[in-house]
Design an enzyme around this catalytic site. Structure first.
Site, PDB file in Angstrom:
ATOM      1  CB  CYS A  75      -0.996  -0.030   1.151  1.00 18.89           C
ATOM      2  SG  CYS A  75      -0.307   0.081   2.801  1.00 18.89           S
ATOM      3  CG  HIS A  83      15.501 -14.722  14.451  1.00 20.97           C
ATOM      4  ND1 HIS A  83      16.166 -13.934  15.366  1.00 20.97           N
ATOM      5  CD2 HIS A  83      16.463 -15.381  13.754  1.00 20.97           C
ATOM      6  CE1 HIS A  83      17.479 -14.110  15.234  1.00 20.97           C
ATOM      7  NE2 HIS A  83      17.678 -14.982  14.252  1.00 20.97           N
TER       8      HIS A  83
END
Ligand code: RB5
Length: 163
Positions: free
Chosen positions: A70, A103
């Site tokens: 966006c 992670h």
């Protein structure tokens, strides 16, 4: 380096032009791209409509990863994270774009097309797509905590009385 992937992509008017360029890049790289719109430039369209589609494609397993654009990346990210199973983040630096996958098992990348240029966007997309979850115990533990939080709120949200 990851092999070929199914990647869902979407954008509102703020990210429309860059979405086309990224979809092209991904196809050139050999990926299957599921373009969930916007299909035409409409200055009045709304990012939740496309962010929901992209996030759902990832949550339902139609795509292994998602990319949503966006103007700033913020609206896209806020919406995408409302769909259970989606872990979305705005990453405008390459460290976050791969570390977020390694992670945190980020599965949806949000980009702000008014913030970054196309070359940086291409680099971020490639870094994100080529990263893999490390599977290390401490990261699995954190992911389980995140899933437990998600479950907790799924169970406790009730319809308002008399509403
Ligand atoms: C649209 O003008 C803009 O508000 C939207 O693309 C996005 O930046 C929202 O976060």
């Amino acid at each position: 380096m990851m092999g070929s992937m199914h990647i869902a992509i979407g954008a509102d008017h703020g990210g429309f032009a860059l979405k086309g360029q990224i979809a092209h890049l991904l196809r050139e790289d050999g990926h299957e791209v599921l373009d969930l719109g916007a299909s035409v430039f409409d200055p009045d369209d709304d990012y939740p409509d496309f962010a929901q589609q992209v996030a759902q494609a990832v949550a339902f397993g139609q795509a292994e990863r998602g990319i949503m654009l966006c103007g700033s990346g913020v609206g896209a990210c806020v919406v995408a994270n409302r769909i259970p199973g989606v872990r979305a983040a705005i990453c405008h630096d390459s460290y976050s774009a791969h570390q977020g996958v390694e992670h945190d098992r980020m599965n949806l990348l949000c980009l702000g097309a008014r913030i970054i240029g196309s070359e940086l966007a291409f680099e971020l997309v490639r870094v994100f797509i080529n990263a893999c979850f490390s599977g290390e115990e401490r990261h699995r533990r954190r992911l389980q905590k995140l899933q437990a939080i998600e479950q907790q709120y799924r169970r406790t949200i009730v319809k308002p009385q008399g509403g």
